[in-house]
Design an enzyme around this catalytic site. Structure first.
Site, PDB file in Angstrom:
ATOM      1  N   ASP A 262     -52.173-101.535  81.928  1.00 40.51           N
ATOM      2  CA  ASP A 262     -50.954-101.061  81.281  1.00 40.51           C
ATOM      3  C   ASP A 262     -51.374-100.116  80.143  1.00 40.51           C
ATOM      4  O   ASP A 262     -52.564 -99.944  79.850  1.00 40.51           O
ATOM      5  CB  ASP A 262     -50.088-102.233  80.790  1.00 40.51           C
ATOM      6  CG  ASP A 262     -48.626-101.819  80.671  1.00 40.51           C
ATOM      7  OD1 ASP A 262     -48.347-100.617  80.531  1.00 40.51           O
ATOM      8  OD2 ASP A 262     -47.740-102.699  80.712  1.00 40.51           O
TER       9      ASP A 262
HETATM   10  C1  NOJ Z   1     -45.821 -99.879  79.340  1.00 38.96           C
HETATM   11  C2  NOJ Z   1     -45.030-100.798  80.210  1.00 38.96           C
HETATM   12  O1  NOJ Z   1     -45.371-102.146  79.937  1.00 38.96           O
HETATM   13  C3  NOJ Z   1     -45.223-100.563  81.699  1.00 38.96           C
HETATM   14  O2  NOJ Z   1     -44.300-101.340  82.407  1.00 38.96           O
HETATM   15  C4  NOJ Z   1     -45.074 -99.113  82.024  1.00 38.96           C
HETATM   16  O3  NOJ Z   1     -45.210 -98.912  83.403  1.00 38.96           O
HETATM   17  C5  NOJ Z   1     -46.115 -98.333  81.241  1.00 38.96           C
HETATM   18  N1  NOJ Z   1     -45.887 -98.521  79.820  1.00 38.96           N
HETATM   19  C6  NOJ Z   1     -46.114 -96.862  81.578  1.00 38.96           C
HETATM   20  O4  NOJ Z   1     -45.005 -96.249  81.062  1.00 38.96           O
END
Ligand code: NOJ
Length: 713
Positions: A262
């Site tokens: 993430d």
């Molecule tokens: C953080 C989020 O937790 C995740 O779900 C998302 O896909 C990513 N950022 C990318 O934007």
């Protein structure tokens, strides 16, 4: 394309760049980033940008094509970039938030909707979608419950698979398809105290039996990628969790695609306290099986040194790069790096009438009628209606993660109402805002309500109050709106409340005082039109909750499929105090899982089984009768409980459901085949089987109102 030969020609630095995902802003077409800004801070060189493997957050055919074109020129291997994005519930045409999509209990419809999302996003140059979020959710304080389909492992699995099939279609090469990246592995939804990014402590049994199944369902449906979660799971952050990402994901589930971290989560291993610095963080993440590093550059900065010192095996890097290249190949990027994305295609598909129509249908399906005393709904077209509350005219009905959706292209409730009756029938007053400092105009609202036959109170959370990083300690509607609602309720006018929100709220007062309550969630681009369709009876109420609405925030986490305990509340006991209960509130949620009314009431009777043994092709039958004057779209639900097993089993688990259309006065027999697979559960060691013994079978309109019978295996 011979990927192995390609890999052999790449330097280690180029391979590490392939595994680094950068923000779209770093890929400036035509110029090249001046390496004095953030890239410099990240120790990224110009040639690293040229060799990087994927981009996050670049949107639009023109922009993605320009970046790709420049990249293909700059990269000596001409390896196309993958463009990734969060297309969570639509790209330009926005569908209801996933929690609302869950309430449709209609995975086929959701698949169709997500196909539309894929068509629009791919026309704009996107290749990989960071969706579905298959996290099981039980805690409404967590803002991201809006991105989940709810608290049930079985339904979540059906929906996760439907999302994947919708995005990926039959073939990833199809230029209308997106690759699905299922997230967040694992159990991100169980963040302690509902606080975002917080740690998760879960035993093996709960993890495997309740939290894993929806991720697995997405993978079984062919999801091409996996994202590891931010949280620490039982003491080890997922981003450094080799048991999770290697033993379970690769070993047990046989997943072969790339795993991405993430946002910034590799570097965050330092904050978690399992890595001294970025060097150790990168090493731990790569070794654990995180192949793409999102938005930080530890792989690039330290990878070469780590290989040189022998701490990191280059074969691990090779394998990661190969997985990424394989995905590029599967998507046909080596043949057509632009995958037919074009401004012309965008113009033809983004927000086109067919997509908007599907958004309206999907939104209408997701609305949940929670109360309808005295049959206030549907409204008569003759009634004079006061539309009061900030959501009467507000267009921000898209909810969090609404991608390129535009408020100005969204149908407000008032605009939807105007399709049903002339403007002269309505008076409109916002009365209150979303935030504590927003001004109140109670007098105006009360005056409008006095003049009307019926009041529509359109209330809710601002879209910014749910989604990532929006944990809440209180689950009520914002204070000003509560004041507004009280002033209106005090008039004693027939009042219907329509709620726009991204999580289950504490609706005790609203549901006690309002005559009717409609849970509209964030219904998307056609939201106002869909709500008006329901309010005037042009569509039937069809939604059913997939997440319990707590009686009070102190119950949270509250969910239907918990355990009985040794002292269940319904046990006969000499002193009722010493039972598993609260002394100040009931145990039951205000609105249970599966709940949702029709305009007519539906009676369930005569639950019977074709036999008493599960081995003998059992069938459960029940008769449903529409007792009212309106047609009904009932969702008959079947639950099973394993009465005694080697481990405690939930008091009930959803195993099947049927959508049953019923004309006024009509009776229908509904048949549920019962098979032994419905009785099986995942044990702590990962094996799945049913244990012989007694089972309780329950059928009814929701988890708290069920007819019961028994059988054995
Ligand atoms: C953080 C989020 O937790 C995740 O779900 C998302 O896909 C990513 N950022 C990318 O934007």
């Amino acid at each position: 394309m011979n990927l192995h030969a390609l890999l052999e020609n790449m330097t280690l630095r180029e391979k590490l760049a392939q595994l680094t995902q950068l923000d779209g802003q770093f890929h400036v077409p035509g110029g090249g980033e001046e390496l004095t800004g953030p890239l410099h801070d990240m120790h990224i060189r110009e040639e690293d940008v040229a060799a990087s493997g994927s981009v996050l957050g670049a949107i639009g055919a023109q922009r993605t094509r320009a970046i790709q074109e420049q990249h293909l020129k700059a990269d000596r291997h001409h390896i196309p970039l993958l463009f990734m994005l969060d297309v969570i519930h639509g790209f330009r045409t926005i569908f209801p938030i996933p929690l609302a999509l869950g309430c449709t209990w209609d995975p086929e419809l959701v698949q169709e909707a997500m196909r539309v999302a894929a068509k629009e996003a791919s026309a704009a140059g996107i290749h990989v979608n960071f969706s579905p979020m298959a996290d099981l959710v039980r805690d409404a304080r967590w803002g991201r419950v809006m991105e989940s389909t709810g608290e049930d492992p079985y339904l979540n699995g059906l929906f996760a698979a439907a999302f994947v099939r919708g995005y990926q279609g039959d073939d990833l090469r199809d230029p209308d398809s997106l690759a699905a990246c299922v997230k967040h592995l694992a159990a991100y939804g169980a963040a302690e105290a509902g606080r975002d990014y917080n740690a998760v402590e879960l035993g093996q049994y709960a993890l495997r039996a309740f939290y894993f199944p929806a991720y697995q369902a997405a993978l079984d449906a062919g999801a091409a990628m996996v994202m590891s979660s931010f949280n620490a799971l039982n003491g080890i952050p997922s981003t450094a969790n080799a048991w999770l990402l290697r033993d379970v994901l690769r070993g047990e589930w046989k997943f072969n695609g790339p795993v991405i971290s993430d946002w910034g989560a590799v570097q965050e291993l330092v904050n978690h306290g399992v890595a001294e610095d970025g060097r150790e963080a990168g090493l731990k993440a790569l070794k654990a099986g995180v192949e793409i590093e999102m938005m930080t550059s530890d792989y690039l900065q330290y990878g070469e040194e780590l290989v040189e010192t022998g701490e990191l095996d280059e074969a691990l890097v090779d394998q990661a790069v190969l997985r990424l290249l394989e995905l590029k190949e599967k998507m046909g990027l080596f043949d057509d790096p632009y995958r037919q994305a074009s401004p012309e295609k965008e113009k033809a598909v983004l927000g086109c009438p067919a997509h908007r129509q599907l958004a309206r249908k999907t939104a209408a399906r997701s609305l949940v009628l929670l109360k309808n005393e005295g049959n206030l709904l549907p409204l008569s077209k003759e009634s004079r209606v006061a539309v009061i509350g900030p959501y009467g005219t507000a267009r921000h009905l898209l909810g969090g993660w609404s991608c390129t959706g535009r408020d100005e292209e969204t149908v407000s409730l008032y605009e939807g109402l105007l399709e049903k009756a002339p403007a002269s029938r309505f008076s409109v007053c916002a009365g209150a805002g979303f935030y504590p400092d927003d001004p109140l105009s109670l007098d105006e609202a009360v005056a409008a309500a006095r003049e009307a036959d019926v009041v529509l109170l359109a209330l809710g959370e601002h879209p910014d109050m749910s989604g990532e990083a929006t944990s809440r300690a209180f689950l009520d509607i914002p204070a000003g709106q509560t004041e507004l609602a009280r002033a209106v309720f005090a008039l004693g006018k027939p009042t219907a409340v329509v709620l726009f929100n991204g999580r289950p709220l504490d609706l005790r007062e609203i549901s006690e005082k309002a005559d009717a309550v409609v849970e509209a969630w964030f219904p998307g681009s056609e939201g106002g039109a869909a709500v008006a369709d329901l309010l005037y009876g042009d569509v039937l109420p069809q939604g059913r909750l997939t997440m319990s609405f707590p009686y009070a925030v102190g119950q949270v986490p509250v969910y239907y499929n918990g355990f009985n305990t040794g002292r269940p509340i319904d046990r006969e006991w000499s002193d009722q105090r010493y039972l598993s209960r609260y002394i100040d509130i009931p145990n039951a949620p205000l609105y249970p899982f599966g709940f949702g009314l029709n305009f007519s009431s539906v009676k369930y009777e005569g639950l019977r089984l074709s036999g008493r043994c599960a081995e003998s092709n059992l069938e459960a039958r029940v008769t449903l009768t529409n007792m009212g004057e309106y047609p009904a779209e009932e969702v008959a639900q079947l639950y099973i409980r394993d009465v005694s097993a080697s481990v405690v089993r939930p008091v009930k688990e959803l195993k099947a459901y049927r959508r049953v259309p019923l004309a006024p006065g009509e009776s229908r027999e509904v048949v549920f085949p019962v098979n032994t697979d419905m009785l099986a559960f995942v044990h702590e060691d990962g094996s799945r089987y049913a244990e012989p013994g007694r089972f309780r079978l329950m059928v009814g309109p929701h988890a708290a109102e069920l007819l019961e019978t028994e059988f054995t295996l």
